[in-house]
Scaffold this motif. Structure first.
Motif, mmCIF file in Angstrom:
data_model
loop_
_atom_site.group_PDB
_atom_site.id
_atom_site.type_symbol
_atom_site.label_atom_id
_atom_site.label_comp_id
_atom_site.label_asym_id
_atom_site.label_seq_id
_atom_site.Cartn_x
_atom_site.Cartn_y
_atom_site.Cartn_z
ATOM 1 N N THR A 47 93.482 -16.228 2.460
ATOM 2 C CA THR A 47 93.910 -17.244 3.426
ATOM 3 C C THR A 47 94.449 -18.480 2.704
ATOM 4 O OG1 THR A 47 91.626 -18.063 3.515
ATOM 5 C CG2 THR A 47 92.310 -16.491 5.223
ATOM 6 N N ASN A 48 93.947 -18.731 1.506
ATOM 7 C CA ASN A 48 94.558 -19.713 0.607
ATOM 8 C C ASN A 48 94.198 -19.309 -0.817
ATOM 9 O OD1 ASN A 48 92.114 -21.364 -0.372
ATOM 10 N ND2 ASN A 48 91.906 -21.462 1.879
ATOM 11 N N THR A 76 89.223 -15.579 1.074
ATOM 12 C CA THR A 76 89.549 -14.737 2.219
ATOM 13 C C THR A 76 88.592 -15.115 3.340
ATOM 14 O OG1 THR A 76 87.972 -12.977 1.679
ATOM 15 C CG2 THR A 76 90.139 -12.880 0.592
ATOM 16 N N GLU A 77 88.677 -14.435 4.449
ATOM 17 C CA GLU A 77 87.750 -14.715 5.544
ATOM 18 C C GLU A 77 86.306 -14.397 5.151
ATOM 19 O OE1 GLU A 77 89.062 -12.598 8.935
ATOM 20 O OE2 GLU A 77 90.780 -13.947 9.329
ATOM 21 N N ASP A 78 86.147 -13.561 4.120
ATOM 22 C CA ASP A 78 84.804 -13.189 3.661
ATOM 23 C C ASP A 78 84.276 -14.097 2.562
ATOM 24 O OD1 ASP A 78 84.690 -10.990 5.401
ATOM 25 O OD2 ASP A 78 85.804 -9.757 3.980
ATOM 26 N N GLY A 79 85.087 -15.039 2.126
ATOM 27 C CA GLY A 79 84.623 -15.955 1.099
ATOM 28 C C GLY A 79 85.493 -15.966 -0.139
ATOM 29 N N LYS A 80 84.929 -16.435 -1.247
ATOM 30 C CA LYS A 80 85.669 -16.598 -2.493
ATOM 31 C C LYS A 80 86.060 -15.245 -3.072
ATOM 32 C CE LYS A 80 85.397 -19.257 -6.796
ATOM 33 N NZ LYS A 80 84.504 -20.120 -7.636
ATOM 34 N N LYS A 81 87.262 -15.199 -3.694
ATOM 35 C CA LYS A 81 87.746 -13.926 -4.231
ATOM 36 C C LYS A 81 88.666 -14.184 -5.414
ATOM 37 C CE LYS A 81 89.972 -9.589 -2.798
ATOM 38 N NZ LYS A 81 90.462 -8.778 -1.653
ATOM 39 N N GLU A 82 88.702 -13.209 -6.312
ATOM 40 C CA GLU A 82 89.632 -13.271 -7.444
ATOM 41 C C GLU A 82 90.253 -11.892 -7.643
ATOM 42 O OE1 GLU A 82 89.682 -14.315 -12.256
ATOM 43 O OE2 GLU A 82 87.968 -14.888 -10.992
ATOM 44 N N THR A 83 91.552 -11.837 -7.871
ATOM 45 C CA THR A 83 92.272 -10.594 -8.134
ATOM 46 C C THR A 83 93.049 -10.756 -9.427
ATOM 47 O OG1 THR A 83 92.534 -10.205 -5.745
ATOM 48 C CG2 THR A 83 93.937 -8.913 -7.225
#
Length: 413
Positions: A47-48, A76-83
C-alpha cells in the motif's frame, strides 16, 4: 561493471499504483524492467513502499548480462513487508558470433516461467520431500526476454565463492547431488509428460556455434596453456586439443548419446551456497541460459574440471561419480522409475569413458574467464572471442598442468 553498456539503458522513475513510492536510482533499469517491477510491487500487495536499486559487479562471475538488486520495503494491509529482487538484464545488442544472447535469455525465461513450474508440479505429485527436491530459486512470472527476475536469495545468506578457488568437498557433494536430481527429474518428466517433453524440450538445441571465432578462442587459450607445459608434453597436448575440437561437437550434437535436460554451464560460479558456522549447508544452482536437450554426463564432467585441481580429483573423483549416479537413482525412485530403464549403469560408465575428453576441452574453453586477473576482465561483445586477450593469474598454470597430467596418466591423451 561496464559503464558504456550501462549508459545504453535509459529509464524513467516509476509512478507506482500505490499510495506512495520513494524510488532511489530506478533510472538504472530499462523501462520494460521498471514496468515489471511495478507489477511485482502491486502483486505483492504494497500500500506504500520505498524502493531502491543498485548494480552488482561480479568481477568475472557473469559475462552475458547486467546484474541489479532491487529492494522493496514498506507496508501491506497485513503489516510491514520486504521483497528482495534480483534482476539480470540482457546486454544491448547481440554481438557474439558464438551464441545468440537474445536466444539464451529467452531460454532462461522458459526455464523459470515454464519448466520450473512443471518440475514443481511433478515433485508435488510424487511427494518428493523438501530436502530431496531439486533446488530452484523463486522466480517472478514478470520475467521477460530482456530480463530474468528472481528472488534475491543473497539476502538469505546465499553467495558464490571466488571463481579461481578450488571447490571444497562439501560444496562438490551438495552440488553433485543437485545435478543428479536435475537429471533424474528430467528423465522422469520425459516418462510422465511425453507430449510436453517432445514439444518443449527436444527442440532445445546446444547454444554454441562451433564456428571459426569459437575455434580461435580454443586455439588462443590452448596456446596460453601450452606455454605452461614441458616440451615433451606440449606437442601431445596441442594435437589432442585439435582432435577434441571435432569430438566435442559430436558429444553435444550426436543423437546416439543418452539425452535429457542439461544445464550446460554447471560450474561453481553458477551455484549459490549458504553457510552456517563456516559449514556449507545448502546449494542452489542458477543461470539456465544454456539449457538444452543433450547428454547429462557433459554437466558432470564440466563441473569437475572447472572447479577442482589434480589433488582433489585424485582423492574424490570416483566417489563423486558414484554420488552423481546415486542421486539420479534416488530421484527416479520417487516416480517409481528404475534407473536401469532410462540410464543403465553400463551405459553410464561407457559414456563417461567416451566423453571424458570434454573435461580438458571445457577447461581450455573457460580458463581465460575463470583465471582472468582481477581488474582485467574481458568485455564480451566488444571483440570477437578469438580476439580476447586475457592476462591470467598464476594459479592457472598449476591447474592447467594438473588437468593435462591427469589425461596423460589416464591414457586418454
Amino acid at each position: 561493471m561496464n559503464e558504456h553498456l550501462m549508459s545504453e539503458y535509459p529509464g524513467t522513475h516509476i509512478e507506482m499504483e500505490v499510495k506512495s513510492c520513494n524510488c532511489e536510482d530506478m533510472n538504472l533499469l530499462p523501462v520494460k524492467i521498471e514496468e515489471a517491477i511495478r507489477k511485482i510491487v502491486k502483486k505483492e500487495g504494497y500500500t506504500n513502499h520505498n524502493l531502491s536499486t543498485k548494480s552488482i559487479s561480479t568481477d568475472g562471475g557473469n559475462y552475458l548480462g547486467l546484474l541489479y538488486e532491487v529492494n522493496v520495503t514498506g507496508y501491506t494491509e497485513d503489516g510491514k513487508k520486504e521483497t528482495n529482487i534480483f534482476v539480470k538484464c540482457i546486454i544491448p545488442g547481440d554481438l557474439l558470433s558464438v551464441l545468440s544472447v537474445i536466444d539464451i535469455f529467452k531460454t532462461e525465461v522458459f526455464f523459470y516461467n515454464d519448466l520450473a513450474v512443471v518440475f514443481d508440479e511433478i515433485q508435488n505429485e510424487a511427494n518428493v520431500p523438501a530436502k530431496e527436491r531439486y533446488n530452484i530459486v523463486k522466480s517472478f512470472q514478470e520475467s521477460i526476454p530482456e530480463a530474468i527476475i528472481l528472488e534475491n536469495i543473497s539476502k538469505k545468506g546465499y553467495k558464490t565463492g571466488f571463481r579461481m578457488d578450488v571447490i571444497s568437498l562439501k560444496f562438490a557433494e551438495l552440488s553433485i547431488q543437485q545435478l543428479g536430481r536435475l537429471h533424474g527429474l528430467s528423465f522422469a518428466l520425459e516418462k510422465l509428460k511425453p507430449n510436453y517433453f517432445n514439444r518443449k524440450i527436444r527442440s532445445l538445441s546446444v547454444p554454441y556455434n562451433f564456428n571459426e571465432d569459437f575455434k580461435g578462442l580454443i586455439t588462443n587459450s590452448g596456446q596460453v596453456i601450452s606455454e605452461c607445459l614441458d616440451d615433451d608434453v606440449r606437442e601431445r597436448f596441442t594435437a589432442f586439443l585439435e582432435k577434441l575440437w571435432h569430438d566435442v561437437q559430436r558429444y553435444y550434437n550426436d543423437q546416439k548419446y543418452k539425452r535429457t535436460i542439461v544445464h550446460c554451464d554447471y560450474r561453481a560460479n553458477n551455484i549459490l551456497m549458504k553457510e552456517i558456522g563456516g559449514e556449507i549447508i545448502d546449494v542452489v544452482p542458477v543461470d539456465y541460459q544454456f539449457i538444452h536437450y543433450g547428454c547429462p554426463l557433459t554437466d558432470f564432467i564440466y563441473f569437475i574440471f572447472l572447479g577442482t585441481d589434480q589433488e582433489f580429483r585424485k582423492n574424490h573423483l570416483e566417489d563423486l561419480k558414484d554420488l552423481y549416479f546415486d542421486s539420479i537413482t534416488k530421484m527416479l525412485k520417487y516416480f517409481n522409475i528404475e534407473v536401469k530403464s532410462v540410464f543403465p549403469t553400463e551405459d553410464f560408465e561407457d559414456l563417461y569413458r567416451e566423453l571424458i575428453g570434454l573435461g580438458l576441452f571445457s577447461f581450455v574453453q573457460v580458463m581465460p574467464f575463470i583465471f582472468a586477473v582481477e581488474g582485467e576482465i574481458p568485455e564480451l561483445g566488444k571483440d570477437q572471442l578469438a580476439d580476447v586477450n586475457v592476462k591470467c593469474d598464476e594459479r592457472m598454470k598449476e591447474r592447467a598442468r594438473g588437468v593435462v597430467d591427469d589425461f596423460i596418466r589416464w591414457g586418454v591423451m
